[in-house]
Design a protein around this motif. Sequence first.
Motif, short mmCIF file in Angstrom:
data_model
loop_
_atom_site.label_atom_id
_atom_site.label_comp_id
_atom_site.label_asym_id
_atom_site.label_seq_id
_atom_site.Cartn_x
_atom_site.Cartn_y
_atom_site.Cartn_z
N PRO A 26 0.83 -1.20 0.00
CA PRO A 26 0.00 0.00 0.00
C PRO A 26 0.87 1.26 0.00
O PRO A 26 1.87 1.33 0.70
N ILE A 27 0.48 2.23 -0.82
CA ILE A 27 1.22 3.49 -0.92
C ILE A 27 0.26 4.68 -0.85
O ILE A 27 0.45 5.69 -1.50
N HIS A 28 -0.76 4.56 -0.02
CA HIS A 28 -1.78 5.60 0.09
C HIS A 28 -1.28 6.86 0.81
O HIS A 28 -1.91 7.90 0.72
N ASP A 29 -0.16 6.76 1.52
CA ASP A 29 0.47 7.94 2.11
C ASP A 29 1.99 7.76 2.04
O ASP A 29 2.48 6.68 1.71
N LYS A 30 2.72 8.84 2.32
CA LYS A 30 4.18 8.79 2.18
C LYS A 30 4.83 7.79 3.12
O LYS A 30 5.79 7.11 2.75
N ALA A 31 4.32 7.67 4.31
CA ALA A 31 4.92 6.74 5.27
C ALA A 31 4.80 5.30 4.76
O ALA A 31 5.76 4.53 4.83
N HIS A 32 3.65 4.95 4.24
CA HIS A 32 3.47 3.61 3.71
C HIS A 32 4.26 3.41 2.41
O HIS A 32 4.73 2.31 2.13
N ALA A 33 4.42 4.47 1.64
CA ALA A 33 5.24 4.38 0.42
C ALA A 33 6.69 4.07 0.78
O ALA A 33 7.33 3.22 0.16
N ARG A 34 7.21 4.75 1.79
CA ARG A 34 8.58 4.47 2.25
C ARG A 34 8.69 3.03 2.75
O ARG A 34 9.67 2.33 2.47
N ALA A 35 7.70 2.59 3.49
CA ALA A 35 7.70 1.22 4.01
C ALA A 35 7.64 0.21 2.86
O ALA A 35 8.31 -0.82 2.90
N ALA A 36 6.85 0.51 1.83
CA ALA A 36 6.76 -0.38 0.67
C ALA A 36 8.12 -0.54 0.00
O ALA A 36 8.51 -1.64 -0.38
N LEU A 37 8.85 0.55 -0.12
CA LEU A 37 10.18 0.49 -0.72
C LEU A 37 11.11 -0.40 0.11
O LEU A 37 11.87 -1.21 -0.44
N SER A 38 11.04 -0.27 1.40
CA SER A 38 11.87 -1.08 2.29
C SER A 38 11.50 -2.55 2.22
O SER A 38 12.36 -3.43 2.12
N ARG A 39 10.21 -2.84 2.28
CA ARG A 39 9.75 -4.22 2.29
C ARG A 39 10.03 -4.93 0.98
O ARG A 39 10.45 -6.08 0.96
N VAL A 40 9.81 -4.25 -0.14
CA VAL A 40 10.05 -4.90 -1.42
C VAL A 40 11.54 -5.14 -1.63
O VAL A 40 11.94 -6.12 -2.25
N LYS A 41 12.36 -4.27 -1.07
CA LYS A 41 13.81 -4.47 -1.16
C LYS A 41 14.21 -5.72 -0.39
O LYS A 41 15.10 -6.46 -0.80
N GLN A 42 13.55 -5.99 0.73
CA GLN A 42 13.86 -7.16 1.55
C GLN A 42 13.26 -8.45 0.99
O GLN A 42 13.88 -9.50 1.06
N HIS A 43 12.05 -8.37 0.47
CA HIS A 43 11.30 -9.58 0.15
C HIS A 43 10.88 -9.73 -1.31
O HIS A 43 10.40 -10.79 -1.69
N GLY A 44 11.01 -8.68 -2.11
CA GLY A 44 10.52 -8.74 -3.49
C GLY A 44 11.58 -9.15 -4.49
O GLY A 44 12.78 -9.11 -4.22
N THR A 45 11.11 -9.53 -5.66
CA THR A 45 12.00 -9.85 -6.76
C THR A 45 12.52 -8.54 -7.37
O THR A 45 12.00 -7.46 -7.07
N LYS A 46 13.48 -8.64 -8.24
CA LYS A 46 14.01 -7.44 -8.92
C LYS A 46 12.91 -6.76 -9.72
O LYS A 46 12.81 -5.54 -9.75
#
Length: 71
Positions: A26-46
């Motif tokens: 979810p990227i509905h606000d800046k805080a969640h957008a930052r968290a999405a970037l962190s989480r996908v870096k840890q757990h997502g594919t390229k």
Amino acid sequence: MAKLTGKQRKKLPKKSFALPGKRAYPIHDKAHARAALSRVKQHGTKAQQKKVRAAVTKRYPSLKKTGGKKK
């Protein structure tokens, strides 16, 4: 960052997610957008990382990385 409950998450439109088909990151606000970037870096594919970065940058241009320096 405000806690996002399951009920609130279900009410978010698809455009509020970096990966709308999966309703992931979810990227509905800046805080969640930052968290999405962190989480996908840890757990997502390229490929997922690239898509999430593009979605976040499109919605919040101020979060775009430039030369390793914070803006």
